[in-house]
Design an enzyme around this catalytic site. Structure first.
Site, PDB file in Angstrom:
ATOM      1  N   ARG A 146      82.931 106.939  63.016  1.00 12.51           N
ATOM      2  CA  ARG A 146      82.035 107.660  61.804  1.00 12.51           C
ATOM      3  C   ARG A 146      80.671 107.860  62.117  1.00 12.51           C
ATOM      4  NH1 ARG A 146      85.333 104.507  58.784  1.00 12.51           N
ATOM      5  NH2 ARG A 146      83.743 102.959  58.119  1.00 12.51           N
ATOM      6  N   ASP A 166      83.432 105.444  74.796  1.00 11.07           N
ATOM      7  CA  ASP A 166      84.386 104.891  73.562  1.00 11.07           C
ATOM      8  C   ASP A 166      85.861 104.956  74.337  1.00 11.07           C
ATOM      9  OD1 ASP A 166      85.958 104.124  71.404  1.00 11.07           O
ATOM     10  OD2 ASP A 166      84.315 104.822  70.037  1.00 11.07           O
ATOM     11  N   ALA A 226      70.986 100.330  65.844  1.00 11.92           N
ATOM     12  CA  ALA A 226      70.972 100.441  64.562  1.00 11.92           C
ATOM     13  C   ALA A 226      72.477 100.109  63.880  1.00 11.92           C
ATOM     14  CB  ALA A 226      70.448 101.722  63.800  1.00 11.92           C
ATOM     15  N   ALA A 227      73.143  99.516  64.854  1.00  9.78           N
ATOM     16  CA  ALA A 227      74.551  98.810  64.602  1.00  9.78           C
ATOM     17  C   ALA A 227      74.642  97.463  64.204  1.00  9.78           C
ATOM     18  CB  ALA A 227      75.347  99.436  65.801  1.00  9.78           C
ATOM     19  N   ASP A 252      66.970  98.344  64.034  1.00  8.46           N
ATOM     20  CA  ASP A 252      67.434  98.010  62.698  1.00  8.46           C
ATOM     21  C   ASP A 252      67.962  96.749  62.512  1.00  8.46           C
ATOM     22  OD1 ASP A 252      67.355  98.783  59.879  1.00  8.46           O
ATOM     23  OD2 ASP A 252      69.543  99.081  60.304  1.00  8.46           O
ATOM     24  N   GLU A 257      68.712  87.217  61.493  1.00  7.89           N
ATOM     25  CA  GLU A 257      68.408  88.266  60.748  1.00  7.89           C
ATOM     26  C   GLU A 257      68.060  87.135  59.257  1.00  7.89           C
ATOM     27  OE1 GLU A 257      70.380  91.650  59.769  1.00  7.89           O
ATOM     28  OE2 GLU A 257      70.104  92.559  61.856  1.00  7.89           O
ATOM     29  N   HIS A 276      67.351  96.158  59.092  1.00  6.18           N
ATOM     30  CA  HIS A 276      68.659  96.244  58.501  1.00  6.18           C
ATOM     31  C   HIS A 276      68.857  97.108  57.492  1.00  6.18           C
ATOM     32  CE1 HIS A 276      72.916  94.219  59.552  1.00  6.18           C
ATOM     33  NE2 HIS A 276      73.069  95.554  59.067  1.00  6.18           N
ATOM     34  N   ALA A 279      72.366 101.189  55.504  1.00  3.40           N
ATOM     35  CA  ALA A 279      72.659 101.639  54.451  1.00  3.40           C
ATOM     36  C   ALA A 279      72.029 101.763  53.023  1.00  3.40           C
ATOM     37  CB  ALA A 279      74.368 100.865  53.863  1.00  3.40           C
TER      38      ALA A 279
END
Length: 521
Positions: A146, A166, A226-227, A252, A257, A276, A279
């Site tokens: 997505r 992928d 950023a995953a 990110d 963390e 992070h 979202a």
């Protein structure tokens, strides 16, 4: 009047729902949740609240659990299903925000935004800095789900050529996005001026962008993660940045963390960081809260379109309690030992089963997908649609009598390169692998396993065992099978730890082995 308890912080919007009493109690201690949950018809959480069997048992009125976000790893789906409690989530709510953050990092690195900002705050007006343009450059995307797909759509606005790696996405999906899909990661990397990763963290993806992969990129490339922390090897990234091969990196996420204040990437002048925040947009937070509340209410009202576990039959779950993990294990095994892009899965049931064994086929699909999406990303209900989304057909067959055991489960995985089979049975209430391809073995499906194919001759197992011993890898168990004396043989070694890639290469280099594959079950 439906009563809904919200125990984690989220924005639920301004819409009022008649016939619903909403108690918003973010940060409620677990002891208090256990005390009051019996008064509620639904529970809404993020990741903080652990919705385990104990909590679900205390929720004597619970009908629905809503998870704000993508995963449901903090919700015991099986326990919920056994109690007839439906579980819903909102996996699409933060897709755009995560994709936009990846682009924010990429642009910030390319144009020196952070470095220039820092200098201005220090009183320096440096107009000599030269950045990078994106126009007609090549962007490589690892993971075309997505978020990766949304990143690809944005790239078209910059007139970029977009490549993707992928192994689990059908070519038709990539073509619809105008993306060139590569079967070989190295081939793709050699062409990428910019690289961004968008996969879950699994055994397959951990460290997949290491020193070798970073040096395959053209000199002056930009890397963005950023995953999940760990997909890009942090130690290797520091080294390659210091050696001047990369223009810079945008991060990110970290393995740990928050990262240690002395982490070499934290203060690196060529790295742009965010904490992070994929979202973390007002819009995404509104979407998550509003969507999960709406879905919980719809589910309470009888709309089961978004429920993740509607296919569970409590009686069937109990009956297949050993077969479900067997199906999942066979799916995991074949996903790891079969080379190529999956195209079709055939699940065959030999013998008479007391109930419809279709949930076992769903467990096979779940195991296959776990190698792609990570642990907990698929469940018995969502696994089949997720397979279909990737262009992988799943068919089941009832074959009647089984010759070797009363009941046997056989899974056949077909890829664009080869087809392999694995069989299993439940013996003494425990799942067992009883065959791989044309060979009979009996192995416990757990831990790390080496699946070796060779010509049937003396000394093969000894050479493999010696190599493992030299690398301090202990063999916990061994099973052998062959088609006929002097023909082809297959043996499975259960080992105590995952071998390094160097050890795997050494095993593949042994002249006594035709093939060796590693599986983690």
């Amino acid at each position: 009047m439906w009563k809904i308890l919200v125990t984690d912080e989220m924005r639920l919007g301004e819409v009022r729902h008649p016939g619903v009493r909403l108690d918003y109690c973010p940060g409620m201690p677990r002891e208090e949740i256990l005390r009051v949950i019996g008064q509620y018809d639904a529970l809404i959480t993020r990741s903080r609240t652990q919705v385990d069997a104990k909590l679900l048992e205390a929720g004597t009125r619970l009908k629905v659990v809503g998870r704000g976000g993508v995963g449901v790893d903090n919700v015991d789906l099986e326990a919920a299903s056994r109690r007839g409690i439906l579980v819903v989530n909102v996996p699409e709510a933060n897709t755009r925000s995560a994709a936009e953050l990846a682009w924010a990092l990429l642009l910030a690195v390319a144009r020196g935004v952070v470095d220039s900002d820092r200098k201005i705050r220090q009183g320096q007006w440096d107009r000599k800095y030269l950045g990078l343009e994106l126009d007609r450059k090549t962007l490589g995307i690892v993971g075309l789900g997505r978020i990766g797909s949304q990143v690809a759509k944005f790239a078209k606005g910059f007139d970029m050529r977009v490549l993707a790696y992928d192994p689990y996405i059908p070519r038709s999906r990539a073509q619809s996005l105008g993306v060139e899909l590569y079967d070989d990661l190295a081939d793709m990397l050699r062409q990428c001026h910019f690289l961004t990763v968008h996969t879950p963290l699994t055994e397959e993806t951990r460290g997949m962008i290491g020193r070798r992969e970073l040096y395959l990129l053209p000199k002056g490339a930009v890397v963005v993660n950023a995953a999940r922390g760990g997909i890009v090897d942090e130690k290797a990234l520091v080294e390659v940045l210091d050696e001047g091969h990369l223009w810079g990196a945008g991060l990110d996420v970290f393995v740990e963390e928050p990262p240690n204040a002395e982490h070499p990437l934290v203060h690196h002048p060529k790295v742009v960081h965010t904490a992070h925040l994929g979202a973390n947009t007002l819009e995404a937070q509104h979407r998550v809260g509003e969507a999960v509340l709406e879905r919980v209410i719809e589910t309470l009202q009888g709309n089961l379109a978004h429920a993740l576990n509607t296919g569970f039959d409590p009686e069937g779950l109990q009956l297949f309690s050993a077969w479900l993990p067997l199906g999942e294990a066979l799916g995991k095994l074949l996903a790891q030992i079969t080379q190529g892009r999956p195209q079709a899965v055939e699940v065959s049931f030999y013998g008479e089963f007391e109930k419809n064994p279709e949930p076992i086929a769903s467990a096979v699909a779940k195991g296959l997908l776990e190698q792609v999406l990570g642990v907990g990303a698929a469940n018995l209900v969502s696994a089949r649609p997720l397979l279909r989304d990737r262009g992988i057909a799943l068919v089941t067959r009832q074959v009647g009598e089984s010759l070797d055991y009363r009941q046997v489960l056989e899974v056949r995985l077909e890829t664009d390169r080869e087809t392999r089979r694995a069989r299993g049975a439940v013996l003494g209430g425990k799942p067992r692998i009883v065959g791989i391809d044309d060979h009979t073995v009996e192995a416990v499906p757990s831990g790390h396993m080496l699946v070796c194919v060779n010509r049937d001759r003396p000394g093969v197992v000894g050479k493999v065992g010696t190599l493992l011993g030299q690398n301090n890898i202990n063999i916990a168990g061994m099973q052998l099978g062959r088609d006929h004396p002097g023909g082809h043989a297959l043996f499975v070694l259960a080992i105590d730890e995952r071998p390094s890639e160097a050890v795997m290469e050494a095993l593949r280099g042994l002249d006594v082995l035709e093939r060796v594959d590693l599986a983690a079950l």
